[in-house]
Design an enzyme around this catalytic site. Sequence first.
Site, short mmCIF file in Angstrom:
data_model
loop_
_atom_site.label_atom_id
_atom_site.label_comp_id
_atom_site.label_asym_id
_atom_site.label_seq_id
_atom_site.Cartn_x
_atom_site.Cartn_y
_atom_site.Cartn_z
N ARG A 109 0.75 -1.32 0.06
CA ARG A 109 0.06 0.10 -0.19
C ARG A 109 0.94 1.24 -0.31
NH1 ARG A 109 -5.07 -1.81 2.83
NH2 ARG A 109 -5.56 -3.37 1.64
N GLU B 228 0.62 4.07 0.89
CA GLU B 228 -0.05 5.45 1.45
C GLU B 228 1.18 5.93 2.37
OE1 GLU B 228 -3.79 3.14 3.32
OE2 GLU B 228 -3.27 4.82 4.52
N ARG C 55 0.27 2.58 13.18
CA ARG C 55 -0.27 1.10 12.43
C ARG C 55 -0.40 1.07 11.24
NH1 ARG C 55 -6.64 1.80 13.74
NH2 ARG C 55 -6.90 3.46 12.15
N HIS C 56 0.68 1.87 10.42
CA HIS C 56 0.55 1.62 9.00
C HIS C 56 1.97 1.14 8.45
CE1 HIS C 56 -3.25 4.17 8.79
NE2 HIS C 56 -3.50 3.23 7.99
N GLU D 208 -9.40 -1.26 14.14
CA GLU D 208 -9.84 -2.03 13.07
C GLU D 208 -8.81 -3.05 12.57
OE1 GLU D 208 -11.24 0.06 9.60
OE2 GLU D 208 -10.53 -1.65 8.73
N SER E 181 -11.65 -5.47 7.32
CA SER E 181 -12.89 -4.68 6.75
C SER E 181 -13.58 -5.98 5.70
CB SER E 181 -12.27 -3.65 6.00
OG SER E 181 -13.19 -2.51 6.16
N ARG F 27 -0.64 -6.35 12.48
CA ARG F 27 -1.59 -5.40 13.26
C ARG F 27 -2.05 -6.54 14.34
NH1 ARG F 27 -5.79 -1.08 11.10
NH2 ARG F 27 -3.90 -0.24 9.88
#
Lengths: 531, 317
Positions: free
Chosen positions: A303, A305, A311-312, A454, A457, A505
Amino acid sequence: MTKENVQGAGEEEQQAQSKKALKKQQKEAEKAAKKAEKQAKLAAEQQETDEDDFAKDRYGICPMVQSQQKLDRALVRVQDLTPEKAEQQIWVRARIHTSRAKGKQCFLVLRHQQFTVQALLAVGERASKQMVKFAANLTKESIIDVEAVVKKVEQKIESCSQQDVELHVERIFVISQSEARLPLQLEDAVRPEGEGDEEGRATVNQDTRLDNRVIDLRTTTSQAIFRLQSGVCQLFRDTLINKGFVEIQTPKIISAASEGGANVFTVSYFKTSAYLAQSPQLYKQMCICADFDKVFCVGPVFRAEDSNTHRHLTEFVGLDIEMAFNYHYHEVIDSITDTMVQIFKGLRDRFQTEIQTVNKQYPSEPFKFLEPTLRLEYKEAVAMLKAAGVEMGDEEDLSTPNEKLLGRLVKEKYDTDFYVLDKYPLAVRPFYTMPDPNNPKYSNSYDMFMRGEEILSGAQRIHDAQLLTERAMHHSIDLEKIKAYIDSFRYGAPPHAGGGIGLERVTMLYLGLHNVRQTSMFPRDPKRLTP
Amino acid sequence: MPMYKVKPVSPADIKIDLPTCMYKLPNIHAQGMNCGEHALQNGEVDPALKALEERQDEVLRRLYELKATVDGLAKTVTTPDADLDASTLSRGPAESVFRATADLDSLLGKDLGALRDIVINANPAHPPLSLLVLHALLCQRYQVLSSVHVHSSVSAVPPPLLSCLGPRHIDSYARQRFQLGFTLIWKDVSKLQMKFNTQSMYPIEGEANVARFLFRLLSAEPQDPVLATQMDCWIDTAVFQLAEGGSKERAVTLRSLNSALGRSPWLLGQEFSLADIVCACCVLRAGQTTSAPANVQRWLQSCQNLGHFDCVYPLLQ
C-alpha cells in the site's frame, strides 16, 4: 643598578637555575621510575606467559568453520540444561551474553535464543591463568563452543533462565568472534521504558533498533514476539484447512489498481508499467467464481500510503479469506469469527511463555474475547456513542478516536477486546459492496475490531455484473480499468463474502503493543527501505 | 444690577437622535419616570427572557409544593397516632399478574434506536436458575434476542449451559427486530453481575437483585406494599438461608415454606410471583426434593406444571 644587585641577581639566577634544575631532575627521576616500573611489569608478564601454560590446548580461537572436518560431537542446547544432566560432561554452543572476571575466576553467562545459563571458569588444575584471562577478554555476542560439566547449584540463579544448574568449563573455543563495539546493548534493548527513565539507565529507541535489526532480533522479547506471530500464521492455516478451505497464491504484479488508484506502487514492466497488488481481492473473487467455494491466501500486500502512523506499513503480510455462502452472509461472518477465536484460544493455551516474556518488557492487559463472537449493528454503535456524548450523523463513518471510544464502551459492557460491527452505511464502503436489501442506505458489510482498532474490513460482494456496473458508475470509476473484474461475474457467480487481516497488526493488538514496527521483522514504511 | 448674560450658543430645543445601539440607563434626576421604558431596550420584550422568567416561576412554585408535601408526610410519619393505620390497608384483589406489557421506555430509558441489551455475567459453577425462569417469562411478553457466550477466562463449559436459553431465534440475524436483548456470558466471576446501561447505571450484583430488576420489566410487581414486602422477605430468606445457609437453616426454611404453602397455593396467596420463582429455584438447587415436606412438593409440582421451569430441570443433573 648597584653592584650588589647584579651580584644578587647572579646569585638568584644561580639559585633559580638550581631550582629549575632540581625540578627537572625530579621529573626525570619520576619518568625513569615509571619506565622502570613498566619494564618490571612487562617482565613479570612475560614471565607469566612464559610460565608453563599447561592449558594451552584447552582454549583458543578456532579457525573459521569451512567444513574442514565432520566432528561426531553432540551439542546440547542451553534450554536442555537441567538438573537431570548433573555431572555429565557436555558440549554447548551459545553466545556470550556477559563475561565478568573476578581475580582467579571468570563468570560467563551463555545465551541461546531465550535461554541463559551461568558458566564458571576458575584457575585450577584444569585451567591456567592465561585461559581465564582469555575467557574474560572475549567480546560479547561471540559464538563459542564450550565443553563443561553440568553442576547442580544450591541457590537458584535468579538472573538466568536455567536457574538450577551451572557449567564448570573445561574447554572453551571461539567459533565466531564479534566486534568489540556493539551498536546497541542487549540488556538496554530489553529494559522496559519506565524502568529506564527511573533508574537513569539506557533504553534503546526504535530507530536504532530498526537500523540494527539483526542484533535487536536476538533479544528475548523479539524472539517471543516473532514466535507468537509464527503461531498466528500457523493457527490461521490449520483452522481454515480444517474447515475445508483451499490455500491459493495470487499474483502480486497486476495490470490495474484493484481498490482505488491512489495508493499503488508502480513497477516498470518491460515496455510498459504494472502495479504491485494492494490486496488479493480480485483474484480471491475470481477463484470463487471458478468454483473453489472456500479459499484463503497468505501473502504480501503493498500500500503506497504516505501515512507515518503507529499502525501503517507500506508492505505487510495479508491473511485473506473468501467464501461462497448459501443464503445469508452471516454464514461467512460466523466462519471468520470462529477462525479468529480459534487463533486466540490457540495463542492463549500454547504460547503463554511467549506472552509472559513480552509482558515483562511491555506490560499489558491479557486479551479477552467471547465465544461466539459478539456482533453489534452499526446503529447500536451510533446509539452507544451518542449516549456517551459523541455527536455524529447516523450515516457517518467512524473516526479513529470514535472507534477507540466504542472499543472502550464495548469492553466496559461486555468485557471483550474483539467484536464485529455489522451493517455499515453504504456510502462509506467500496463500490463492490452489496447494499442492504431492506434499507438502501445501509450495506451488508462489517468490520472487526481488536482492542478498539480495526483489523478486518469485509462485506458481501456484488456477484451480479449489472449491479456491479451500476455501482461502479455511481462511484465514478473508469469501467475500462475493471472490465476483466466485471467479466468474471458474467458466467454464473455464487453469492460470496470475505475479508482480510494484517498479520503484523493482529499480533501487535493481541499482545497490546503500540507500534506495528515491533511486530514486523524488517518493516517498510515511507521513510524506511533497509535493512 | 442685572447679571451678565451669555447669549445661548445653541437653541434650547434641539432634537437629538439618540443612538439605538447604546445601553440606556434610567435617568437618576427625573422622578416618576416610567421604568417600563428601560425594560424595552430593544424595542420589544425578548421572548426568551420571558420564557425563562416563566420557567423560574414554575420551578419555584413546584419547589414550594414539594416542600409542602414533604412537610405533610413528615408530620404523618413522625406523629405516633398518624391518620394512616397500616392494619386497615385493604388487601384488594391482587391484579392479575403480568397483565400488560410494561412501557419499556419508562422502565429502561428512551429508545435511542438500538437494541436494549441486558448483559449478565455468571459463573458456570453456579448457574442462576431463577434468571433462566425469568428469561422464559420475558420471552412470552416481549421479543427477546437471547444469546449465550463463553468468556475467555473460562476454558470449557458443559453443553447444557450453552443451550440453557433455548434454541436460537430464527430472526436472530436482524437485531433490530427485537425489543430487548438478553446476553448471558459464562465468565470467571465471583458474584453474578448484570450490566445494562454502563453510562448511567452501576452494575447490579447478586442473583436476587438481578431477579428483582427483571421481574419489574414484567410489570408484575404486587402493588400492595404488604405483599411487596412479603415477597422481598421470601426472596431474602431463600438467598440467605436456603442457598447460603447450613443444613439446619435449610430445614427451618423448608418448614416455614411448608406452613405458608399450607394456607395458600402460592407463597403470596392466590397469585404466582417472584417469591415462588426464587424459592423454588433455591429448593431445587439444594436438592433432596423427594424428602421435602408435602406442601413443598405439591408446590414444586405446580411450578413445574406452569411450564416456566422447563429450562431449569436439564441443569439440575
